[in-house]
Scaffold this motif. Structure first.
Motif, mmCIF file in Angstrom:
data_model
loop_
_atom_site.group_PDB
_atom_site.id
_atom_site.type_symbol
_atom_site.label_atom_id
_atom_site.label_comp_id
_atom_site.label_asym_id
_atom_site.label_seq_id
_atom_site.Cartn_x
_atom_site.Cartn_y
_atom_site.Cartn_z
ATOM 1 N N ARG A 251 -4.745 12.633 7.299
ATOM 2 C CA ARG A 251 -6.146 12.250 7.286
ATOM 3 C C ARG A 251 -6.331 10.987 8.120
ATOM 4 O O ARG A 251 -5.512 10.085 8.093
ATOM 5 C CB ARG A 251 -6.634 11.976 5.864
ATOM 6 C CG ARG A 251 -6.700 13.231 5.003
ATOM 7 C CD ARG A 251 -7.447 12.956 3.735
ATOM 8 N NE ARG A 251 -6.903 11.808 3.025
ATOM 9 C CZ ARG A 251 -7.509 11.226 2.010
ATOM 10 N NH1 ARG A 251 -8.680 11.641 1.619
ATOM 11 N NH2 ARG A 251 -6.971 10.204 1.397
ATOM 12 N N ALA A 252 -7.433 10.929 8.852
ATOM 13 C CA ALA A 252 -7.740 9.749 9.648
ATOM 14 C C ALA A 252 -8.662 8.821 8.870
ATOM 15 O O ALA A 252 -9.426 9.252 8.012
ATOM 16 C CB ALA A 252 -8.391 10.153 10.959
ATOM 17 N N ASN A 253 -8.609 7.527 9.188
ATOM 18 C CA ASN A 253 -9.505 6.516 8.619
ATOM 19 C C ASN A 253 -9.489 6.540 7.094
ATOM 20 O O ASN A 253 -10.516 6.624 6.443
ATOM 21 C CB ASN A 253 -10.928 6.694 9.128
ATOM 22 C CG ASN A 253 -10.993 6.509 10.628
ATOM 23 O OD1 ASN A 253 -10.306 5.641 11.175
ATOM 24 N ND2 ASN A 253 -11.776 7.332 11.290
ATOM 25 N N THR A 254 -8.310 6.485 6.515
ATOM 26 C CA THR A 254 -8.159 6.466 5.070
ATOM 27 C C THR A 254 -8.284 5.041 4.566
ATOM 28 O O THR A 254 -7.710 4.136 5.133
ATOM 29 C CB THR A 254 -6.797 7.031 4.668
ATOM 30 O OG1 THR A 254 -6.704 8.352 5.162
ATOM 31 C CG2 THR A 254 -6.632 7.031 3.168
ATOM 32 N N ARG A 255 -9.030 4.856 3.511
ATOM 33 C CA ARG A 255 -9.166 3.526 2.910
ATOM 34 C C ARG A 255 -8.747 3.588 1.467
ATOM 35 O O ARG A 255 -8.963 4.537 0.817
ATOM 36 C CB ARG A 255 -10.596 3.016 3.009
ATOM 37 C CG ARG A 255 -10.948 2.579 4.414
ATOM 38 C CD ARG A 255 -12.338 1.989 4.476
ATOM 39 N NE ARG A 255 -12.638 1.577 5.841
ATOM 40 C CZ ARG A 255 -12.417 0.356 6.299
ATOM 41 N NH1 ARG A 255 -11.929 -0.551 5.521
ATOM 42 N NH2 ARG A 255 -12.696 0.041 7.535
ATOM 43 N N ILE B 20 1.142 11.849 7.427
ATOM 44 C CA ILE B 20 -0.251 11.562 7.100
ATOM 45 C C ILE B 20 -1.143 12.443 7.945
ATOM 46 O O ILE B 20 -0.983 12.521 9.158
ATOM 47 C CB ILE B 20 -0.565 10.068 7.349
ATOM 48 C CG1 ILE B 20 0.271 9.215 6.401
ATOM 49 C CG2 ILE B 20 -2.038 9.789 7.157
ATOM 50 C CD1 ILE B 20 0.170 7.742 6.671
#
Lengths: 130, 34
Positions: free
Chosen positions: A126-130, A124
């Motif tokens: 990307r950070a702060n994925t929602r 992974i």
């Protein structure tokens, strides 16, 4: 489909010798499924038969996610599995889908209302994925 | 992401909030259901 006896309130409004309005309402809870009910009544000219279809209102399934204590986080290269359980009060088997599924994760629908969400955050980026 | 259970007409759903934190070498994925 089988037939089932359901008590009905029947209101008859005679408009003319050949035209009547009927208002019928089922008076007891019926289980899931549709039944065809024979209903007979009589007027001054004789008897008539009606077929009344009683449709049971659909109810929404209920979904729960089981997150084991201490399994809320996983490091890169780790592995998480969350159990999914869905029940339909009408007796059908709910299907499970995921929208916005994270990369390196998969939802497995067991086809019986249960399933599992699997996370393998190996790459992974990307950070702060929602 | 959102997990959805459907009977074909009606559905229930659970939203999972996901975040990745930590260093570039060892990020950590955190999941919370609501």
């Amino acid at each position: 489909m089988g037939s089932r006896r359901v008590a009905l309130i029947c209101t008859v409004l005679v408009i003319s010798p050949v035209l009547m309005l009927w208002a019928l309402s089922p008076q007891e809870q019926v289980s899931a499924g549709d039944d065809w009910l024979p209903v007979s009544s009589a007027n001054s000219a004789g008897s008539i038969a009606l077929t009344v279809r009683v449709a049971v209102a659909n109810r929404a399934p209920v979904l729960s996610v089981s997150i084991p204590l201490g399994a809320e986080s996983v490091p890169e290269g780790g592995h998480l599995e969350y159990g999914l359980a869905a029940e339909d009060p009408d007796g059908t088997v709910p299907s499970l889908i995921a929208v916005g599924l994270l990369k390196n994760s998969v939802l497995v629908d067991s086809g019986n209302g249960n399933g599992v969400l699997v996370f393998n955050p190996a790459s992974i980026k990307r950070a702060n994925t929602r | 992401m959102t997990v959805i259970a459907s009977d074909g007409m009606l559905a229930d759903s659970v939203h999972l909030s996901l975040s990745v934190s930590g260093t570039n070498r060892r990020p950590v994925l955190t999941v919370a259901a609501n």
